[in-house]
Design an enzyme around this catalytic site. Structure first.
Site, PDB file in Angstrom:
ATOM      1  N   ASN A  76       3.350   2.991 -10.684  1.00  0.00           N
ATOM      2  CA  ASN A  76       2.137   3.068 -11.494  1.00  0.00           C
ATOM      3  C   ASN A  76       0.897   3.457 -10.691  1.00  0.00           C
ATOM      4  O   ASN A  76      -0.050   4.006 -11.251  1.00  0.00           O
ATOM      5  CB  ASN A  76       1.901   1.705 -12.163  1.00  0.00           C
ATOM      6  N   THR A 128      -9.615   2.545 -19.189  1.00  0.00           N
ATOM      7  CA  THR A 128      -9.444   1.885 -17.894  1.00  0.00           C
ATOM      8  C   THR A 128     -10.612   2.249 -16.985  1.00  0.00           C
ATOM      9  O   THR A 128     -11.446   3.096 -17.320  1.00  0.00           O
ATOM     10  CB  THR A 128      -8.137   2.331 -17.208  1.00  0.00           C
ATOM     11  N   LYS A 158       0.234  15.328 -10.819  1.00  0.00           N
ATOM     12  CA  LYS A 158       1.091  14.780 -11.865  1.00  0.00           C
ATOM     13  C   LYS A 158       2.182  15.774 -12.255  1.00  0.00           C
ATOM     14  O   LYS A 158       3.310  15.368 -12.594  1.00  0.00           O
ATOM     15  CB  LYS A 158       0.259  14.373 -13.079  1.00  0.00           C
ATOM     16  N   ASP A 173       0.870  -1.173   0.000  1.00  0.00           N
ATOM     17  CA  ASP A 173       0.000   0.000   0.000  1.00  0.00           C
ATOM     18  C   ASP A 173       0.906   1.221   0.000  1.00  0.00           C
ATOM     19  O   ASP A 173       1.616   1.482   0.971  1.00  0.00           O
ATOM     20  CB  ASP A 173      -0.890  -0.019   1.244  1.00  0.00           C
ATOM     21  N   TYR A 202      -5.740  16.159  -9.576  1.00  0.00           N
ATOM     22  CA  TYR A 202      -5.022  15.146 -10.355  1.00  0.00           C
ATOM     23  C   TYR A 202      -3.926  15.787 -11.193  1.00  0.00           C
ATOM     24  O   TYR A 202      -2.771  15.342 -11.181  1.00  0.00           O
ATOM     25  CB  TYR A 202      -6.013  14.396 -11.245  1.00  0.00           C
TER      26      TYR A 202
END
Length: 244
Positions: free
Chosen positions: A89, A202, A171, A62, A167
């Site tokens: 990832n 996905t 990144k 985790d 998000y």
């Protein structure tokens, strides 16, 4: 102690791009550690690939839990003594649709950064000694074109209006971490790069996207397997260098 030709670890690998990255690395003959938070799902995902005859090993990890990270690093050290490839990832998208950047909740920002940045930093720190023990370590940070400040600042860019602030900023921070770490490792045998997998179908995208997961894993696998001419401190999609 097991000593195959190369050993890789992929975080967030029980599904989607992570699982496909494990598959492609294992198909290339790399003994690949499939890492996930839930030990049952992790073991089940690894078992599917093992039935296909691929050299895959489950690893509970985790990325938001310091004890879990330490235990995973200790397990890899005991079993293998080194790590050749680390693919960071694991990632999450928690932005609420329709809200402007200033309207996203603070909890959304904190949860996003906990996985997408701080988790990457802590996992990398824990496994860096094992990467130094390898002949030529490779670190791949799975980022996104949505982390490009240059493209978000350009009204003509295709991502200009795709504002998923927590998000996107996480990144961008991951890209900045990649540059900092690449500088630290510039005189070592380790190479670190960020990748944009593409707009992949996905669960994170609710099944939308332009690419299948096999194509989405391609850039990570290419840089993970790169030889002596591997770049250091770049941001790539397939073989194209992307703007920061």
């Amino acid at each position: 102690m097991s000593t195959p030709s190369r050993i890789a670890l992929v975080t967030g690998a029980t599904r989607g791009i992570g699982l496909e990255t494990v598959r492609q690395l294992a198909q290339a003959g790399v003994h690949t550690l499939l890492a996930g938070r839930n030990p049952t799902r992790t073991a089940a995902a690894a078992a599917v690939l093992q039935v296909e005859g691929l050299p895959v090993e489950p690893l509970q990890l985790d990325v938001t839990d310091a004890a879990s990270i330490a235990a995973a690093a200790a397990a890899v050290r005991e079993r293998h003594g080194r790590l050749d490839i680390l693919v960071n990832n694991a990632g999450i998208l928690r932005d609420a649709p329709g809200l402007r950047p200033s309207e996203q909740a603070a909890a959304t920002w904190r949860a996003t950064f906990e996985t997408n940045l701080f988790g990457v930093v802590e996992v990398t720190r824990a496994f860096l000694p094992l990467l130094h023990a390898a002949p030529a370590g490779r670190i791949v940070n799975v980022s996104s074109i949505l982390g490009s400040l240059a493209l978000h600042s350009d009204p003509d860019s295709p991502v200009y209006d795709l504002k998923l602030p927590a998000y996107n900023v996480s990144k961008a921070a991951l890209n900045a971490w990649t540059v900092q770490l690449a500088w630290e490792l510039r005189d070592s045998r380790i190479r670190v790069n960020a990748v944009h997998p593409g707009y992949v179908r996905t669960d994170m995208n609710a099944g939308e996207g332009e690419l299948d997961v096999a194509e989405g894993a391609r850039t990570s696998v290419r840089l993970a397997l790169a030889g002596e001419d591997a770049p250091n401190g770049g941001f790539f999609h397939v073989e194209r260098r992307l703007p920061w």
